[in-house]
Write a protein that holds these residues in place. Structure first.
Motif, PDB file in Angstrom:
ATOM      1  N   VAL A   1     -21.258  93.956  46.163  1.00 21.49           N
ATOM      2  CA  VAL A   1     -21.426  93.876  47.615  1.00 21.49           C
ATOM      3  C   VAL A   1     -22.536  92.888  47.934  1.00 21.49           C
ATOM      4  O   VAL A   1     -23.551  92.834  47.227  1.00 21.49           O
ATOM      5  CB  VAL A   1     -21.788  95.256  48.215  1.00 21.49           C
TER       6      VAL A   1
ATOM      7  N   LYS B   1     -15.273  89.928  47.528  1.00 26.31           N
ATOM      8  CA  LYS B   1     -16.253  91.013  47.524  1.00 26.31           C
ATOM      9  C   LYS B   1     -16.716  91.260  48.957  1.00 26.31           C
ATOM     10  O   LYS B   1     -16.880  90.315  49.733  1.00 26.31           O
ATOM     11  CB  LYS B   1     -17.440  90.659  46.629  1.00 26.31           C
TER      12      LYS B   1
ATOM     13  N   ALA C   1     -23.041 100.633  51.405  1.00 29.68           N
ATOM     14  CA  ALA C   1     -22.862  99.717  50.275  1.00 29.68           C
ATOM     15  C   ALA C   1     -22.548 100.499  49.007  1.00 29.68           C
ATOM     16  O   ALA C   1     -21.690 100.087  48.209  1.00 29.68           O
ATOM     17  CB  ALA C   1     -24.122  98.870  50.086  1.00 29.68           C
TER      18      ALA C   1
ATOM     19  N   CYS D   1     -19.322 100.314  46.516  1.00 26.36           N
ATOM     20  CA  CYS D   1     -19.468 100.130  45.072  1.00 26.36           C
ATOM     21  C   CYS D   1     -18.711 101.186  44.280  1.00 26.36           C
ATOM     22  O   CYS D   1     -18.282 100.936  43.151  1.00 26.36           O
ATOM     23  CB  CYS D   1     -20.952 100.162  44.675  1.00 26.36           C
TER      24      CYS D   1
END
Length: 259
Positions: free
Chosen positions: A50, A98, A196, A200
């Protein structure tokens, strides 16, 4: 690293900071020009999942550094060269597989707002201000960024933004869909970190494939093509799919491949 940027990595999360707080993090031509290479580095780094973009101090970014315009945009030819750097930066962010997150405090105006719209997600502190101001400078906004803005907030709100150049509050920005969410200033950092971490923890095969498909849709594609079919087929034959199904059936948290 180009002057005006700070780059750091914490585990799988990279952070790119606009670091000119005394100038409200105004973006120089050199910074615009450096963004594609920075983004490419993030995309190529297998340890990063990220990218978070933010600003140092009290602001995200007040936009392009207009103090450079007298030298770099003094005529139509110079302006065209400058605009190509901006367009390349926007396309680099838009084309990321990403996920990218804009973490916004204070002013997010002009080129700063343009950067935030090119990100996948936007989270802001209460009290932030937003606007895109080409009509105050005699500039016609570029096509890709206009398309992104219209797709995000609709043509009526995009016209208000672009044609008036007026600023809006974080509450209004959330209301019209410019922001995913708004938090108290003291809560913003933790909220972004949690989101985030959520990204992930998901299948990176899924995230990157779907991000590519969304990019194609935003570019006007209306039917699947060979690339879309291959992305979906590769996922079905991949380790993440087997792991995700097994974890669901076993009622456990999936442990997706780190890639």
């Amino acid at each position: 690293m180009t002057e005006g940027f700070e780059f750091a990595r914490d585990g799988a999360v990279a952070r790119l900071t606009f670091a000119r707080p005394s100038k409200k993090n105004a973006i120089t031509h050199a910074m615009w020009s450096a963004l594609p290479e920075i983004v490419a580095g993030v995309e190529a780094d297998p340890a990063v999942k990220v990218l978070v973009l933010t600003g140092a101090g009290e602001d995200f970014s007040a936009g392009a550094d207009i103090s450079e315009f007298g030298e770099l945009r003094s005529n139509a030819e110079g302006a065209a060269v400058y605009d190509k750097a901006i367009e390349a930066a926007v396309r680099a962010l838009t084309g990321m597989r990403k996920p990218s997150i804009a973490m916004i405090r204070g002013n997010c105006i002009g080129g700063g707002c343009q950067i935030s719209v090119a990100c996948d997600f936007r989270f802001a502190a209460d009290g932030s201000r937003f606007g895109i101001t080409p009509a105050k400078l005699g500039i016609v906004y570029d096509f890709v960024s206009t398309r992104q803005l219209v797709a995000l907030i609709g043509p009526a709100h995009a016209r208000y933004f672009l044609l008036s150049g007026e600023l809006i509050t974080s509450a209004r920005a959330r209301e019209i869909g410019l922001l995913n969410d708004v938090f108290a200033p003291s809560e913003l950092e933790d909220a972004v970190a949690r989101f985030a971490e959520t990204l992930c923890s998901r299948s990176q095969t899924s995230i990157r494939g779907m991000n590519r498909i969304i990019e194609k849709i935003l570019a006007g594609q209306v039917e699947p093509d060979a690339e879309v079919d291959q992305l979906r087929l590769d996922a079905l034959h991949g380790e993440d799919y087997a792991e995700g199904v097994d974890a669901f059936l076993s009622r456990r948290v999936p442990r997706f491949k780190y890639s």
